[in-house]
Design a protein around this motif. Structure first.
Motif, mmCIF file in Angstrom:
data_model
loop_
_atom_site.group_PDB
_atom_site.id
_atom_site.type_symbol
_atom_site.label_atom_id
_atom_site.label_comp_id
_atom_site.label_asym_id
_atom_site.label_seq_id
_atom_site.Cartn_x
_atom_site.Cartn_y
_atom_site.Cartn_z
ATOM 1 N N MET A 1 0.818 -1.197 0.000
ATOM 2 C CA MET A 1 0.000 0.000 0.000
ATOM 3 C C MET A 1 0.863 1.262 0.000
ATOM 4 S SD MET A 1 -3.194 0.982 2.306
ATOM 5 C CE MET A 1 -3.359 2.597 2.942
ATOM 6 N N LEU A 2 1.934 1.276 0.829
ATOM 7 C CA LEU A 2 2.806 2.450 0.851
ATOM 8 C C LEU A 2 3.510 2.647 -0.476
ATOM 9 C CD1 LEU A 2 4.401 2.474 4.393
ATOM 10 C CD2 LEU A 2 2.791 4.102 3.435
ATOM 11 N N ASN A 3 3.881 1.556 -1.143
ATOM 12 C CA ASN A 3 4.519 1.693 -2.443
ATOM 13 C C ASN A 3 3.609 2.411 -3.425
ATOM 14 O OD1 ASN A 3 6.914 0.528 -1.711
ATOM 15 N ND2 ASN A 3 6.280 -1.535 -2.281
ATOM 16 N N ASN A 4 2.299 2.139 -3.360
ATOM 17 C CA ASN A 4 1.344 2.822 -4.232
ATOM 18 C C ASN A 4 1.264 4.303 -3.912
ATOM 19 O OD1 ASN A 4 0.777 0.447 -5.513
ATOM 20 N ND2 ASN A 4 -1.018 -0.019 -4.255
ATOM 21 N N LEU A 5 1.452 4.655 -2.647
ATOM 22 C CA LEU A 5 1.403 6.056 -2.239
ATOM 23 C C LEU A 5 2.484 6.872 -2.935
ATOM 24 C CD1 LEU A 5 0.171 8.181 -0.273
ATOM 25 C CD2 LEU A 5 1.884 7.460 1.379
ATOM 26 N N PHE A 6 3.658 6.262 -3.154
ATOM 27 C CA PHE A 6 4.779 6.977 -3.754
ATOM 28 C C PHE A 6 4.890 6.763 -5.250
ATOM 29 C CE2 PHE A 6 6.016 6.416 0.704
ATOM 30 C CZ PHE A 6 6.175 7.752 1.045
ATOM 31 N N SER A 7 4.007 5.981 -5.828
ATOM 32 C CA SER A 7 4.027 5.740 -7.260
ATOM 33 C C SER A 7 2.802 6.385 -7.893
ATOM 34 C CB SER A 7 4.016 4.242 -7.553
ATOM 35 O OG SER A 7 5.195 3.652 -7.095
ATOM 36 N N VAL A 8 3.074 7.253 -8.850
ATOM 37 C CA VAL A 8 1.992 7.907 -9.578
ATOM 38 C C VAL A 8 2.303 7.744 -11.061
ATOM 39 C CG1 VAL A 8 0.794 10.076 -10.036
ATOM 40 C CG2 VAL A 8 1.634 9.594 -7.733
ATOM 41 N N GLY A 9 1.375 7.168 -11.780
ATOM 42 C CA GLY A 9 1.572 6.961 -13.209
ATOM 43 C C GLY A 9 2.760 6.063 -13.506
ATOM 44 N N GLY A 10 3.018 5.091 -12.611
ATOM 45 C CA GLY A 10 4.118 4.158 -12.825
ATOM 46 C C GLY A 10 5.487 4.698 -12.427
ATOM 47 N N ASN A 12 8.153 6.134 -9.590
ATOM 48 C CA ASN A 12 8.434 6.112 -8.161
ATOM 49 C C ASN A 12 8.960 7.491 -7.742
ATOM 50 O OD1 ASN A 12 9.355 5.724 -5.570
ATOM 51 N ND2 ASN A 12 10.136 3.679 -5.983
ATOM 52 N N HIS A 13 8.270 8.115 -6.817
ATOM 53 C CA HIS A 13 8.621 9.469 -6.386
ATOM 54 C C HIS A 13 9.431 9.490 -5.095
ATOM 55 C CE1 HIS A 13 6.388 11.373 -9.565
ATOM 56 N NE2 HIS A 13 5.411 10.486 -9.351
ATOM 57 N N ARG A 14 9.960 8.341 -4.674
ATOM 58 C CA ARG A 14 10.787 8.295 -3.462
ATOM 59 C C ARG A 14 12.048 9.140 -3.624
ATOM 60 N NH1 ARG A 14 9.433 4.085 0.211
ATOM 61 N NH2 ARG A 14 7.854 2.741 -0.661
ATOM 62 N N GLN A 15 12.470 9.377 -4.844
ATOM 63 C CA GLN A 15 13.676 10.175 -5.073
ATOM 64 C C GLN A 15 13.476 11.647 -4.721
ATOM 65 O OE1 GLN A 15 16.959 9.508 -6.061
ATOM 66 N NE2 GLN A 15 16.318 7.505 -5.338
ATOM 67 N N LEU A 16 12.243 12.025 -4.405
ATOM 68 C CA LEU A 16 12.006 13.400 -3.953
ATOM 69 C C LEU A 16 12.490 13.619 -2.524
ATOM 70 C CD1 LEU A 16 8.452 14.119 -5.372
ATOM 71 C CD2 LEU A 16 10.599 15.182 -6.063
ATOM 72 N N THR A 140 21.587 7.506 1.319
ATOM 73 C CA THR A 140 20.731 7.496 0.121
ATOM 74 C C THR A 140 21.377 8.151 -1.088
ATOM 75 O OG1 THR A 140 19.670 9.607 0.635
ATOM 76 C CG2 THR A 140 18.638 7.606 1.524
ATOM 77 N N GLY A 141 22.332 9.026 -0.853
ATOM 78 C CA GLY A 141 22.890 9.824 -1.938
ATOM 79 C C GLY A 141 22.049 11.070 -2.148
ATOM 80 N N ALA A 142 22.452 11.864 -3.098
ATOM 81 C CA ALA A 142 21.809 13.155 -3.350
ATOM 82 C C ALA A 142 20.438 13.024 -4.002
ATOM 83 C CB ALA A 142 22.705 14.021 -4.220
ATOM 84 N N GLY A 143 20.170 11.885 -4.613
ATOM 85 C CA GLY A 143 18.883 11.689 -5.277
ATOM 86 C C GLY A 143 18.924 12.054 -6.743
ATOM 87 N N ARG A 144 17.835 11.748 -7.410
ATOM 88 C CA ARG A 144 17.723 11.940 -8.859
ATOM 89 C C ARG A 144 17.805 13.409 -9.258
ATOM 90 N NH1 ARG A 144 12.296 9.969 -10.877
ATOM 91 N NH2 ARG A 144 13.103 8.056 -10.015
ATOM 92 N N PHE A 145 17.302 14.286 -8.430
ATOM 93 C CA PHE A 145 17.226 15.709 -8.768
ATOM 94 C C PHE A 145 18.407 16.444 -8.132
ATOM 95 C CE2 PHE A 145 12.953 13.915 -8.507
ATOM 96 C CZ PHE A 145 12.590 14.046 -9.831
ATOM 97 N N SER A 146 19.607 16.172 -8.656
ATOM 98 C CA SER A 146 20.822 16.752 -8.085
ATOM 99 C C SER A 146 21.890 16.877 -9.165
ATOM 100 C CB SER A 146 21.352 15.872 -6.957
ATOM 101 O OG SER A 146 21.791 14.630 -7.471
#
Length: 158
Positions: A1-10, A12-16, A140-146
């Protein structure tokens, strides 16, 4: 269920998460570094002298520049794993040399005036929060938006 919370349109927004963590911590360090710079590192050196830190003038400048440049690097996500280490060191030194004497809580209301509350000296709570956030970024590292992510992409393309 939590995985669905962070996934929108396929996607994964965990990198935010690292983005928001970097921005909050980076801005905080820049603000503290700017405060030291705008008052003059000599004023911070006086505090360091009072607590018997060796080479207070040199360390005042080193701390100020570490907070400013390290904070900016975190904010934009550049060299996050590298800059996190000296920033953790500044927090550990501040915690054990100054804040530990005032207990845990960062906010201590000691009185109330017609202009608002009066606060006592801060404890080490904020130091621990900054250290925890920096350790999280190390893991985690800096993430995708870095900038780190952009540099990694550039290296894989070449």
């Amino acid at each position: 269920m939590l995985n669905n919370l962070f996934s929108v349109g396929g996607k994964n927004h965990r990198q935010l998460a690292p983005l928001f963590l970097r921005m909050a911590i980076g801005f905080g360090f820049m603000a503290h570094g700017w405060a030291k710079l705008s008052r003059g590192p000599e004023a911070f050196a006086q505090l360091l002298t009072l607590i018997k830190v060796p080479a207070p003038q040199v360390l005042a400048w080193v701390t100020t520049l570490t907070e400013l440049t390290g904070g900016f690097a975190l904010f934009v996500g550049a060299l996050v794993s590298l800059v996190a280490i000296p920033l953790i060191c500044t927090m550990v030194v501040a915690m054990f040399s100054i804040h530990i004497h005032y207990g845990y809580s960062a906010v201590k209301t000691i009185g109330l005036t017609p202009h608002g509350p009066l606060f006592g000296p801060p404890g080490y709570e904020i130091n621990l929060i900054y250290i925890a956030g920096l350790i999280s970024l190390l893991i985690t590292g800096a993430g995708r938006f870095s900038i780190d992510a952009l540099l990694a992409k550039t290296k894989t393309i070449q």
